[in-house]
Write a protein that holds these residues in place. Structure first.
Motif, mmCIF file in Angstrom:
data_model
loop_
_atom_site.group_PDB
_atom_site.id
_atom_site.type_symbol
_atom_site.label_atom_id
_atom_site.label_comp_id
_atom_site.label_asym_id
_atom_site.label_seq_id
_atom_site.Cartn_x
_atom_site.Cartn_y
_atom_site.Cartn_z
ATOM 1 N N ARG A 120 1.025 -1.346 0.261
ATOM 2 C CA ARG A 120 -0.057 0.216 -0.072
ATOM 3 C C ARG A 120 0.997 1.187 -0.046
ATOM 4 O O ARG A 120 0.464 2.142 -0.579
ATOM 5 C CB ARG A 120 -0.732 0.284 1.512
ATOM 6 C CG ARG A 120 -1.881 -1.081 0.884
ATOM 7 C CD ARG A 120 -3.623 0.145 0.936
ATOM 8 N NE ARG A 120 -4.359 -0.509 0.051
ATOM 9 C CZ ARG A 120 -5.136 -2.246 0.989
ATOM 10 N NH1 ARG A 120 -4.674 -2.814 2.017
ATOM 11 N NH2 ARG A 120 -5.973 -2.798 0.888
ATOM 12 N N ARG A 121 1.592 0.881 0.445
ATOM 13 C CA ARG A 121 2.529 2.234 0.546
ATOM 14 C C ARG A 121 3.441 2.291 -0.732
ATOM 15 O O ARG A 121 4.683 2.741 -1.021
ATOM 16 C CB ARG A 121 4.252 2.426 1.894
ATOM 17 C CG ARG A 121 3.169 3.019 3.083
ATOM 18 C CD ARG A 121 3.961 3.323 3.810
ATOM 19 N NE ARG A 121 5.049 1.858 4.246
ATOM 20 C CZ ARG A 121 4.357 1.202 5.640
ATOM 21 N NH1 ARG A 121 3.889 1.141 6.118
ATOM 22 N NH2 ARG A 121 5.671 -0.041 5.605
ATOM 23 N N PHE A 122 3.413 1.029 -1.667
ATOM 24 C CA PHE A 122 4.170 0.984 -2.942
ATOM 25 C C PHE A 122 5.351 0.578 -3.218
ATOM 26 O O PHE A 122 6.341 0.290 -3.372
ATOM 27 C CB PHE A 122 4.327 2.855 -4.281
ATOM 28 C CG PHE A 122 2.707 3.608 -3.883
ATOM 29 C CD1 PHE A 122 2.069 2.112 -4.661
ATOM 30 C CD2 PHE A 122 2.359 4.705 -3.015
ATOM 31 C CE1 PHE A 122 0.802 3.268 -4.867
ATOM 32 C CE2 PHE A 122 1.354 5.510 -3.950
ATOM 33 C CZ PHE A 122 0.933 4.557 -3.825
ATOM 34 N N HIS A 123 6.146 0.147 -2.450
ATOM 35 C CA HIS A 123 7.085 -0.607 -1.852
ATOM 36 C C HIS A 123 6.953 -1.853 -3.277
ATOM 37 O O HIS A 123 6.094 -2.689 -2.565
ATOM 38 C CB HIS A 123 7.552 -1.493 -0.288
ATOM 39 C CG HIS A 123 8.721 -2.231 -1.000
ATOM 40 N ND1 HIS A 123 9.343 -2.635 -1.216
ATOM 41 C CD2 HIS A 123 10.508 -1.419 -0.218
ATOM 42 C CE1 HIS A 123 10.526 -3.831 -1.320
ATOM 43 N NE2 HIS A 123 11.513 -2.088 -0.694
ATOM 44 N N ASP A 150 12.242 2.788 -11.978
ATOM 45 C CA ASP A 150 11.910 2.743 -13.671
ATOM 46 C C ASP A 150 10.215 1.953 -13.681
ATOM 47 O O ASP A 150 9.934 1.273 -14.366
ATOM 48 C CB ASP A 150 12.690 2.757 -15.061
ATOM 49 C CG ASP A 150 13.943 3.460 -15.185
ATOM 50 O OD1 ASP A 150 13.005 4.304 -15.275
ATOM 51 O OD2 ASP A 150 14.954 3.274 -15.008
ATOM 52 N N ASN A 151 10.324 1.130 -12.019
ATOM 53 C CA ASN A 151 9.365 0.143 -11.958
ATOM 54 C C ASN A 151 9.505 -0.758 -12.946
ATOM 55 O O ASN A 151 8.365 -1.395 -13.138
ATOM 56 C CB ASN A 151 7.783 1.657 -12.415
ATOM 57 C CG ASN A 151 7.467 2.662 -11.641
ATOM 58 O OD1 ASN A 151 7.676 2.038 -10.610
ATOM 59 N ND2 ASN A 151 7.687 3.619 -11.481
ATOM 60 N N LEU A 152 10.469 -1.401 -13.108
ATOM 61 C CA LEU A 152 10.679 -2.322 -14.058
ATOM 62 C C LEU A 152 11.906 -3.183 -13.533
ATOM 63 O O LEU A 152 13.030 -3.658 -13.326
ATOM 64 C CB LEU A 152 11.785 -2.083 -15.217
ATOM 65 C CG LEU A 152 10.349 -1.592 -15.958
ATOM 66 C CD1 LEU A 152 11.254 -0.289 -18.024
ATOM 67 C CD2 LEU A 152 9.940 -1.851 -16.651
ATOM 68 N N PRO A 153 11.396 -4.081 -12.168
ATOM 69 C CA PRO A 153 12.658 -4.368 -11.371
ATOM 70 C C PRO A 153 13.058 -5.609 -12.031
ATOM 71 O O PRO A 153 12.621 -6.804 -12.746
ATOM 72 C CB PRO A 153 11.478 -5.284 -10.617
ATOM 73 C CG PRO A 153 9.676 -4.561 -10.207
ATOM 74 C CD PRO A 153 10.025 -3.630 -11.075
ATOM 75 N N ILE A 170 16.245 6.520 -8.131
ATOM 76 C CA ILE A 170 16.244 6.128 -7.233
ATOM 77 C C ILE A 170 14.186 6.087 -6.662
ATOM 78 O O ILE A 170 13.697 6.957 -7.043
ATOM 79 C CB ILE A 170 16.561 6.909 -5.991
ATOM 80 C CG1 ILE A 170 17.992 5.957 -6.150
ATOM 81 C CG2 ILE A 170 16.344 5.795 -4.210
ATOM 82 C CD1 ILE A 170 18.873 7.356 -4.777
ATOM 83 N N ASN A 171 13.985 4.736 -6.586
ATOM 84 C CA ASN A 171 12.376 5.347 -6.517
ATOM 85 C C ASN A 171 12.142 5.423 -5.125
ATOM 86 O O ASN A 171 12.462 4.425 -4.453
ATOM 87 C CB ASN A 171 11.936 3.639 -6.926
ATOM 88 C CG ASN A 171 9.973 3.186 -6.589
ATOM 89 O OD1 ASN A 171 9.780 4.557 -5.466
ATOM 90 N ND2 ASN A 171 9.475 1.882 -6.864
ATOM 91 N N ILE A 172 11.418 6.606 -4.725
ATOM 92 C CA ILE A 172 11.391 7.400 -3.026
ATOM 93 C C ILE A 172 10.701 5.748 -2.403
ATOM 94 O O ILE A 172 10.903 5.445 -1.218
ATOM 95 C CB ILE A 172 10.326 8.345 -3.729
ATOM 96 C CG1 ILE A 172 11.249 8.734 -2.338
ATOM 97 C CG2 ILE A 172 9.029 8.149 -3.322
ATOM 98 C CD1 ILE A 172 10.608 10.228 -1.811
ATOM 99 N N TYR A 173 9.868 5.137 -2.809
ATOM 100 C CA TYR A 173 9.357 3.202 -2.243
ATOM 101 C C TYR A 173 9.708 2.208 -2.208
ATOM 102 O O TYR A 173 10.206 1.823 -1.605
ATOM 103 C CB TYR A 173 8.432 3.228 -2.644
ATOM 104 C CG TYR A 173 6.932 4.329 -2.914
ATOM 105 C CD1 TYR A 173 6.207 5.776 -2.072
ATOM 106 C CD2 TYR A 173 6.162 4.668 -4.357
ATOM 107 C CE1 TYR A 173 5.304 6.412 -1.780
ATOM 108 C CE2 TYR A 173 5.795 6.313 -4.747
ATOM 109 C CZ TYR A 173 5.375 7.177 -3.633
ATOM 110 O OH TYR A 173 4.598 7.795 -3.232
#
Ligand code: SAH
Length: 392
Positions: free
Chosen positions: A15-18, A107-110, A374-377
């Motif tokens: 829910r915190r976008f981790h 980049d939201n591409l783990p 860096i993705n802040i989450y």
């Protein structure tokens, strides 16, 4: 599509976008998931949370989207277009032709790294899901870049040790002809060997830090330890260094460093390169001092269990460096270990400074450049740490 239901209360980090789901958080599966499958994640009572790649191991799901979506050609194309828009904003094209297009969670591409070297894209999958999607990703790259793309090279064999990949050596996923191997970075030229080189072939993450070092180089005697293909050495020479010594334990790296110096400086540059261990060099070479040093070792800790030893190694390395820096000299010191955080690293350097007994001041605190966002989450994505120190 297989669905995973989390244990009660374990949805908080999502829910915190981790972007990770750990195996211990999963209560049950609906359907059968094979490694690399796209799966959906739900709360214990069936509220949708995320879509992601499934993999066995402690990180069970890596999130591709917090929406319910198909991971198809349109998905990859949209993700890469977005990634490219950011790079267009942060890379000064013209004097820089190499950059990171896809930086995993940033980049939201783990699990996906893509580096662009001129007209060649080098793809490195760190998860089976990304590896299975490599052809779709290569197709999306062709759609996004059109005629500007000459080749896509898959370099996942070393990063993916799964059974699936064992039999699949690195190869071109697409190749429209010979693509040049010389890139520009801030106007300097580097030959990049993505087929045989380390990582994807070049350490793009030091671009901004190399430029800063060149501003300190004028008239100085410079030591570049762990030089790899000579990035900091070329910038030091470009900045007017009186002489530069480059050290790396790999002979192949030393050859490339020499080649890159020649590419940039027509007349013989005051540069010498040594294929030897960095610690041996510091302890055993004749004991003259340097005015400027770059210390950019490989990750000393690859996992949490190695943290203590890694911190000792950073301490030892920096203490040895402080023993060879001239009064008033400048040290650029780095750690690229993801599990060593900023505070840990600074403490290790602090201990090294205390051993030297000399006054040390921090002039700059450095990190990775904007094409490695860096993705802040996902604070774990902040892996490169650097300090620029003045040592009296
Ligand atoms: N500073 C480089 C990147 C460094 S990567 C750049 O800007 O491109 C780390 C390098 O350290 C690798 O080239 C590796 O060959 C080298 N290396 C690893 N262990 C070493 C050791 N003990 N002594 C010297 N070099 C080492």
């Amino acid at each position: 599509m297989t669905r995973l239901f989390l244990k009660r209360g374990r949805e908080e980090s999502l829910r915190r976008f981790h972007p990770w789901v750990f195996s211990g958080a999963v209560a049950r599966y609906e359907g059968q998931a094979a490694e690399g499958d796209v799966v959906e994640v739900y709360t214990h009572d069936g509220v949708f949370l995320a879509t992601g790649h499934y993999q066995e191991g402690s990180i069970t799901v890596r999130v591709l989207s917090f929406q319910q979506c198909a991971v198809d050609a349109a998905f990859w194309e949209a993700a890469l277009r977005k990634a490219r828009v950011l790079r267009k904003a942060v890379i000064s094209t013209g004097d820089t032709t190499a950059y990171r297009l896809a930086h995993g969670e940033g980049d939201n591409l783990p699990g996906l790294i893509i580096d662009l070297y001129g007209s060649t894209a080098v793809l490195q999958a760190h998860t089976i899901g990304m590896f299975r999607a490599r052809h779709a990703i290569a197709d999306a790259l062709r759609t996004v870049y059109g005629t500007q793309l000459a080749a896509v090279y898959d370099k996942s064999a070393a990063t993916l040790t799964s059974k699936e990949n064992e039999a699949i050596p690195d190869s071109y996923l697409y190749r429209a002809g010979e693509s040049g191997k010389v890139i520009s970075e801030n106007g300097y030229r580097f030959a990049v060997d993505w087929e045989k080189g380390q990582k994807t072939g070049f350490f793009l993450d030091q671009r901004d830090n190399r430029r800063l070092l060149s501003q300190y180089a004028k008239g100085r005697s410079v030591l570049n330890l762990f030089c790899y293909t000579g990035g900091f050495s070329v910038y030091a020479l470009g900045g007017g260094a009186a002489r530069v010594h480059s050290v790396d334990s790999s002979q192949r790296a030393i050859d490339l460093a020499n080649e890159n110096v020649s590419l940039n400086f027509l007349r013989a540059a005051p540069h010498e390169a040594f294929a030897t261990d960095a610690f041996d060099f510091l302890y055993n070479s004749d004991n003259h001092t340097y005015d400027l040093m770059a210390l950019d070792p490989p990750a000393f800790a690859k996992h949490k269990g190695a943290l203590r030893n890694a911190l000792q190694a950073y301490k030892r390395l920096n203490a040895a460096a402080f023993s060879r820096i001239a009064p008033g000299g400048i040290v650029f010191t780095f750690s690229c270990s993801q599990v060593v955080n900023k505070v840990d690293f600074r403490n290790a350097v602090f201990s090294a400074a205390a051993i030297s007994g000399r006054p040390v001041r921090i002039l700059h605190q450095l990190t990775q450049p904007a094409d490695h966002p860096i993705n802040i989450y996902h604070p774990e994505g902040e892996y490169l740490k650097g300090l620029v120190l003045q040592v009296e």
